[in-house]
Design a protein around this motif. Structure first.
Motif, PDB file in Angstrom:
ATOM      1  N   SER A  30       0.869  -1.175   0.000  1.00 55.87           N
ATOM      2  CA  SER A  30       0.000   0.000   0.000  1.00 55.87           C
ATOM      3  C   SER A  30       0.901   1.218   0.000  1.00 55.87           C
ATOM      4  N   ALA A  31       0.396   2.291  -0.541  1.00 58.95           N
ATOM      5  CA  ALA A  31       1.177   3.530  -0.580  1.00 58.95           C
ATOM      6  C   ALA A  31       1.480   4.008   0.841  1.00 58.95           C
ATOM      7  N   THR A  32       0.523   3.842   1.742  1.00 53.45           N
ATOM      8  CA  THR A  32       0.724   4.260   3.127  1.00 53.45           C
ATOM      9  C   THR A  32       1.799   3.418   3.807  1.00 53.45           C
ATOM     10  N   GLY A  33       1.734   2.108   3.604  1.00 54.90           N
ATOM     11  CA  GLY A  33       2.734   1.221   4.197  1.00 54.90           C
ATOM     12  C   GLY A  33       4.123   1.506   3.661  1.00 54.90           C
ATOM     13  N   LEU A  34       4.214   1.722   2.376  1.00 54.37           N
ATOM     14  CA  LEU A  34       5.487   2.049   1.747  1.00 54.37           C
ATOM     15  C   LEU A  34       6.035   3.359   2.306  1.00 54.37           C
ATOM     16  N   ALA A  35       5.190   4.366   2.399  1.00 47.89           N
ATOM     17  CA  ALA A  35       5.617   5.672   2.920  1.00 47.89           C
ATOM     18  C   ALA A  35       6.023   5.586   4.386  1.00 47.89           C
TER      19      ALA A  35
END
Length: 123
Positions: A30-35
């Motif tokens: 997920s973009a959030t997890g990656l960030a």
């Protein structure tokens, strides 16, 4: 080499490290997890860029590459601790090795490439 290219290559080193790490632990993409995982290392890399004034010689192994590599790992781990993320010893070792190989690796390739293209009399 332009500093933007060097910064983009260092950014890629961190992002690849994070993507591989998250995938190896079967964490959902997920973009959030990656960030969340990447920001401490990206901040550490930015600190390294500022400390070494990397924009002057972005492809230099020493002090630029070494400074950015160590700053990425050390500041990244400190920021992970401060934000409540884990920093197991094996994770620190893997980060040191992977980010060292990639951050210093692209600089070594650039150095080799430019020296191979420079005529012997011009060195």
């Amino acid at each position: 080499m332009r500093w933007v290219t060097g910064a983009a290559l260092d950014l890629c080193c961190v992002v690849v490290f994070v993507v591989i790490g998250r995938a190896s632990h079967a964490e959902a993409y997920s973009a959030t997890g990656l960030a969340t995982t990447a920001w401490p290392f990206l901040a550490g890399s930015a600190i390294g860029w500022a400390a070494t004034r990397a924009w002057r010689r972005p492809a230099a192994l020493v002090p630029t590459g070494v400074g950015i590599w160590l700053s990425t790992v050390i500041a990244g781990m400190v920021l992970r601790v401060l934000s409540g993320q884990g920093t197991a010893v094996t994770f620190v070792i893997v980060a040191l090795v992977f980010l060292g190989v990639t951050t210093l690796g692209w600089r070594a390739v650039i150095r080799w490439w430019t020296s191979a293209r420079t005529p012997a009399g011009a060195r």
